[in-house]
Design a protein around this motif. Structure first.
Motif, PDB file in Angstrom:
ATOM      1  N   ASP A  30      46.361  40.543  29.791  1.00 51.71           N
ATOM      2  CA  ASP A  30      44.938  40.556  30.152  1.00 51.71           C
ATOM      3  C   ASP A  30      44.271  39.432  29.359  1.00 51.71           C
ATOM      4  O   ASP A  30      43.915  39.616  28.194  1.00 51.71           O
ATOM      5  N   THR A  31      44.124  38.253  29.971  1.00 55.62           N
ATOM      6  CA  THR A  31      43.630  37.103  29.200  1.00 55.62           C
ATOM      7  C   THR A  31      42.134  37.195  28.906  1.00 55.62           C
ATOM      8  O   THR A  31      41.664  36.612  27.934  1.00 55.62           O
ATOM      9  N   GLY A  32      41.388  37.937  29.728  1.00 57.09           N
ATOM     10  CA  GLY A  32      39.963  38.150  29.440  1.00 57.09           C
ATOM     11  C   GLY A  32      39.790  38.835  28.093  1.00 57.09           C
ATOM     12  O   GLY A  32      38.859  38.543  27.338  1.00 57.09           O
ATOM     13  N   MET A  34      41.492  38.386  25.519  1.00 56.11           N
ATOM     14  CA  MET A  34      41.660  37.410  24.430  1.00 56.11           C
ATOM     15  C   MET A  34      40.341  36.678  24.167  1.00 56.11           C
ATOM     16  O   MET A  34      39.946  36.474  23.019  1.00 56.11           O
ATOM     17  N   TYR A  35      39.639  36.263  25.251  1.00 61.77           N
ATOM     18  CA  TYR A  35      38.335  35.602  25.076  1.00 61.77           C
ATOM     19  C   TYR A  35      37.330  36.585  24.480  1.00 61.77           C
ATOM     20  O   TYR A  35      36.523  36.227  23.619  1.00 61.77           O
ATOM     21  N   ARG A  36      37.398  37.833  24.933  1.00 57.35           N
ATOM     22  CA  ARG A  36      36.519  38.865  24.383  1.00 57.35           C
ATOM     23  C   ARG A  36      36.801  39.083  22.895  1.00 57.35           C
ATOM     24  O   ARG A  36      35.879  39.269  22.090  1.00 57.35           O
ATOM     25  N   ALA A  37      38.090  39.077  22.520  1.00 57.39           N
ATOM     26  CA  ALA A  37      38.469  39.307  21.115  1.00 57.39           C
ATOM     27  C   ALA A  37      37.903  38.212  20.212  1.00 57.39           C
ATOM     28  O   ALA A  37      37.445  38.490  19.097  1.00 57.39           O
ATOM     29  N   ALA A  94      32.973  31.736  23.778  1.00 56.82           N
ATOM     30  CA  ALA A  94      34.410  31.511  23.569  1.00 56.82           C
ATOM     31  C   ALA A  94      35.016  30.846  24.805  1.00 56.82           C
ATOM     32  O   ALA A  94      35.795  29.895  24.699  1.00 56.82           O
ATOM     33  N   ALA A  95      34.609  31.326  25.982  1.00 60.61           N
ATOM     34  CA  ALA A  95      35.232  30.858  27.230  1.00 60.61           C
ATOM     35  C   ALA A  95      34.888  29.410  27.566  1.00 60.61           C
ATOM     36  O   ALA A  95      35.652  28.737  28.255  1.00 60.61           O
ATOM     37  N   SER A  96      33.739  28.921  27.071  1.00 63.27           N
ATOM     38  CA  SER A  96      33.344  27.545  27.405  1.00 63.27           C
ATOM     39  C   SER A  96      33.716  26.559  26.296  1.00 63.27           C
ATOM     40  O   SER A  96      33.398  25.382  26.381  1.00 63.27           O
ATOM     41  N   VAL A 100      38.892  26.471  21.824  1.00 62.40           N
ATOM     42  CA  VAL A 100      39.321  27.872  21.980  1.00 62.40           C
ATOM     43  C   VAL A 100      40.237  27.983  23.199  1.00 62.40           C
ATOM     44  O   VAL A 100      41.310  28.591  23.140  1.00 62.40           O
ATOM     45  N   ARG A 101      39.831  27.347  24.284  1.00 62.84           N
ATOM     46  CA  ARG A 101      40.643  27.430  25.512  1.00 62.84           C
ATOM     47  C   ARG A 101      42.026  26.826  25.279  1.00 62.84           C
ATOM     48  O   ARG A 101      43.031  27.409  25.669  1.00 62.84           O
ATOM     49  N   ALA A 102      42.070  25.650  24.625  1.00 63.02           N
ATOM     50  CA  ALA A 102      43.372  25.004  24.405  1.00 63.02           C
ATOM     51  C   ALA A 102      44.282  25.942  23.604  1.00 63.02           C
ATOM     52  O   ALA A 102      45.469  26.102  23.924  1.00 63.02           O
ATOM     53  N   GLY A 121      43.369  36.672  34.948  1.00 65.40           N
ATOM     54  CA  GLY A 121      42.251  35.957  34.323  1.00 65.40           C
ATOM     55  C   GLY A 121      41.459  35.140  35.324  1.00 65.40           C
ATOM     56  O   GLY A 121      41.141  35.623  36.423  1.00 65.40           O
ATOM     57  N   ARG A 122      41.114  33.911  34.916  1.00 64.75           N
ATOM     58  CA  ARG A 122      40.350  33.020  35.788  1.00 64.75           C
ATOM     59  C   ARG A 122      41.134  31.746  36.108  1.00 64.75           C
ATOM     60  O   ARG A 122      40.934  31.133  37.146  1.00 64.75           O
ATOM     61  N   ASP A 123      41.987  31.323  35.141  1.00 61.88           N
ATOM     62  CA  ASP A 123      42.648  30.014  35.208  1.00 61.88           C
ATOM     63  C   ASP A 123      44.167  30.130  35.122  1.00 61.88           C
ATOM     64  O   ASP A 123      44.842  29.164  34.783  1.00 61.88           O
ATOM     65  N   GLN A 124      44.697  31.301  35.398  1.00 57.50           N
ATOM     66  CA  GLN A 124      46.130  31.496  35.189  1.00 57.50           C
ATOM     67  C   GLN A 124      46.980  30.699  36.178  1.00 57.50           C
ATOM     68  O   GLN A 124      47.982  30.101  35.814  1.00 57.50           O
ATOM     69  N   ARG A 171      25.140  35.791  37.721  1.00 60.90           N
ATOM     70  CA  ARG A 171      25.047  34.865  36.592  1.00 60.90           C
ATOM     71  C   ARG A 171      26.437  34.564  36.034  1.00 60.90           C
ATOM     72  O   ARG A 171      26.795  33.431  35.754  1.00 60.90           O
ATOM     73  N   ARG A 172      27.251  35.629  35.895  1.00 57.72           N
ATOM     74  CA  ARG A 172      28.610  35.445  35.356  1.00 57.72           C
ATOM     75  C   ARG A 172      29.478  34.616  36.307  1.00 57.72           C
ATOM     76  O   ARG A 172      30.244  33.759  35.890  1.00 57.72           O
ATOM     77  N   ASP A 173      29.332  34.869  37.615  1.00 55.80           N
ATOM     78  CA  ASP A 173      30.087  34.095  38.624  1.00 55.80           C
ATOM     79  C   ASP A 173      29.758  32.614  38.474  1.00 55.80           C
ATOM     80  O   ASP A 173      30.643  31.761  38.501  1.00 55.80           O
ATOM     81  N   GLU A 175      28.477  31.041  35.854  1.00 58.70           N
ATOM     82  CA  GLU A 175      29.005  30.498  34.588  1.00 58.70           C
ATOM     83  C   GLU A 175      30.504  30.261  34.685  1.00 58.70           C
ATOM     84  O   GLU A 175      31.017  29.233  34.246  1.00 58.70           O
ATOM     85  N   ASP A 176      31.198  31.229  35.271  1.00 58.46           N
ATOM     86  CA  ASP A 176      32.657  31.146  35.385  1.00 58.46           C
ATOM     87  C   ASP A 176      33.099  29.965  36.233  1.00 58.46           C
ATOM     88  O   ASP A 176      34.081  29.310  35.921  1.00 58.46           O
ATOM     89  N   SER A 177      32.372  29.709  37.335  1.00 63.40           N
ATOM     90  CA  SER A 177      32.866  28.662  38.231  1.00 63.40           C
ATOM     91  C   SER A 177      32.301  27.287  37.913  1.00 63.40           C
ATOM     92  O   SER A 177      32.833  26.284  38.388  1.00 63.40           O
ATOM     93  N   SER A 178      31.246  27.219  37.079  1.00 64.41           N
ATOM     94  CA  SER A 178      30.688  25.895  36.780  1.00 64.41           C
ATOM     95  C   SER A 178      31.151  25.366  35.422  1.00 64.41           C
ATOM     96  O   SER A 178      30.817  24.252  35.043  1.00 64.41           O
ATOM     97  N   ARG A 179      31.944  26.184  34.688  1.00 62.89           N
ATOM     98  CA  ARG A 179      32.454  25.769  33.376  1.00 62.89           C
ATOM     99  C   ARG A 179      33.279  24.479  33.509  1.00 62.89           C
ATOM    100  O   ARG A 179      34.038  24.335  34.460  1.00 62.89           O
ATOM    101  N   GLU A 180      33.107  23.574  32.522  1.00 68.57           N
ATOM    102  CA  GLU A 180      33.854  22.307  32.619  1.00 68.57           C
ATOM    103  C   GLU A 180      35.342  22.493  32.350  1.00 68.57           C
ATOM    104  O   GLU A 180      36.178  21.815  32.926  1.00 68.57           O
TER     105      GLU A 180
HETATM  106  O1  C5P Z   1      38.126  39.447  32.881  1.00 66.01           O
HETATM  107  P1  C5P Z   1      37.079  39.742  31.847  1.00 66.01           P
HETATM  108  O2  C5P Z   1      35.766  40.156  32.416  1.00 66.01           O
HETATM  109  O3  C5P Z   1      37.542  40.657  30.771  1.00 66.01           O
HETATM  110  O4  C5P Z   1      36.820  38.339  31.137  1.00 66.01           O
HETATM  111  C1  C5P Z   1      35.829  38.187  30.152  1.00 66.01           C
HETATM  112  C2  C5P Z   1      35.281  36.759  30.196  1.00 66.01           C
HETATM  113  O5  C5P Z   1      36.291  35.870  29.725  1.00 66.01           O
HETATM  114  C3  C5P Z   1      34.895  36.294  31.591  1.00 66.01           C
HETATM  115  O6  C5P Z   1      33.503  36.254  31.782  1.00 66.01           O
HETATM  116  C4  C5P Z   1      35.456  34.903  31.711  1.00 66.01           C
HETATM  117  O7  C5P Z   1      34.414  33.968  31.634  1.00 66.01           O
HETATM  118  C5  C5P Z   1      36.329  34.708  30.508  1.00 66.01           C
HETATM  119  N1  C5P Z   1      37.721  34.412  30.881  1.00 66.01           N
HETATM  120  C6  C5P Z   1      38.092  33.102  30.942  1.00 66.01           C
HETATM  121  N2  C5P Z   1      39.386  32.778  31.232  1.00 66.01           N
HETATM  122  C7  C5P Z   1      40.296  33.735  31.463  1.00 66.01           C
HETATM  123  C8  C5P Z   1      39.918  35.095  31.426  1.00 66.01           C
HETATM  124  C9  C5P Z   1      38.600  35.398  31.137  1.00 66.01           C
HETATM  125  O8  C5P Z   1      37.276  32.211  30.734  1.00 66.01           O
HETATM  126  N3  C5P Z   1      41.551  33.391  31.709  1.00 66.01           N
END
Ligand code: C5P
Length: 215
Positions: A30-32, A34-37, A94-96, A100-102, A121-124, A171-173, A175-180
């Motif tokens: 569950d990679t989300g 990890m960003y949450r942690a 953390a996600a942007s 951290v991403r690297a 996740g989002r980028d798997q 808002r989250r959608d 942010e998630d899709s416009s992240r660089e």
């Molecule tokens: O999936 P979940 O809601 O737990 O993810 C938390 C946040 O972590 C999301 O808003 C997303 O922006 C970010 N995330 C990410 N890349 C991933 C998984 C999650 O940027 N691979």
């Protein structure tokens, strides 16, 4: 074999992906979480969320253990706390964050080495495992996702307004899709499944069929 499951927030990815992994006898990541942690630890250590180098430093030093169905951060059980609204809000810092991403991408790739894995996740499928044998993009309409979220919260005794949840989700959608770095995007070779009108069990069975066909 690597199975990637990406998609927007609220598509039911987490619980569904976990059950797919279980039924296949694959490991699950569950990679989300990890960003949450990372966000949870930044708040915990009273560091500034807006200070990108501080956030990166916290991430580099962190020990995140997702084995055993819990989220252990530096040995502490953060399973429930990483899902609070406060941490959910903070997670975007953390996600942007490029560093951290690297770092997390590398940990995820290490975790997937020589394993049968379902990773969510989002980028798997796009960044972390571009050569995955099976890629799935799981979606549902914004309204259906918001409806499910409201029902979920109600089941836990938390009242929520549909319009508020839908606005937060939009808002989250965005942010998630416009992240660089590591934006949410369907990989060209991913199978897209829209789960509107499907029960969780139907989604799980369909996903298992998709994976079995690629074995
Ligand atoms: O999936 P979940 O809601 O737990 O993810 C938390 C946040 O972590 C999301 O808003 C997303 O922006 C970010 N995330 C990410 N890349 C991933 C998984 C999650 O940027 N691979």
């Amino acid at each position: 074999m690597i199975v990637t499951i990406d998609g927007p927030a609220g598509a039911g990815k987490s619980s569904i992906s976990r059950q797919v992994a279980e039924q296949l006898g694959f490991e699950f990541l569950d990679t989300g979480a990890m960003y949450r942690a990372v966000a949870w630890a930044v708040l915990r250590q009273n560091r500034e969320l807006t200070d990108a180098s501080a956030v990166a430093e916290v991430a580099q030093r962190l020990r995140i253990d997702l084995s055993g169905g819990k989220v252990l951060v530096d040995g502490e059980d953060a399973t429930a706390e990483i899902r609070t609204p406060e941490v959910t809000q903070a997670t975007r810092y953390a996600a942007s964050n490029v560093e951290v991403r690297a770092h997390l991408v590398e940990l995820q790739q290490q975790f997937g080495r020589e394993k049968n894995l379902v990773t969510e996740g989002r980028d798997q499928g796009t960044v972390v495992f571009p050569h995955a044998e099976c890629k799935i993009y799981l979606t549902a309409s914004p309204e259906e996702r918001a409806r499910r979220r409201v029902a979920d919260l109600a089941a836990r005794g938390v009242p929520a307004e549909f319009d508020d949840i839908l606005a937060q989700q939009n808002r989250r959608d965005e942010e998630d899709s416009s992240r660089e770095v590591g934006p949410l995007r369907k990989a060209d070779d991913a199978v897209e499944l829209c789960t509107d009108g499907m029960t969780p069990d139907e989604v799980i069975q369909r996903l298992i069929e998709i994976v079995e066909a690629r074995k």
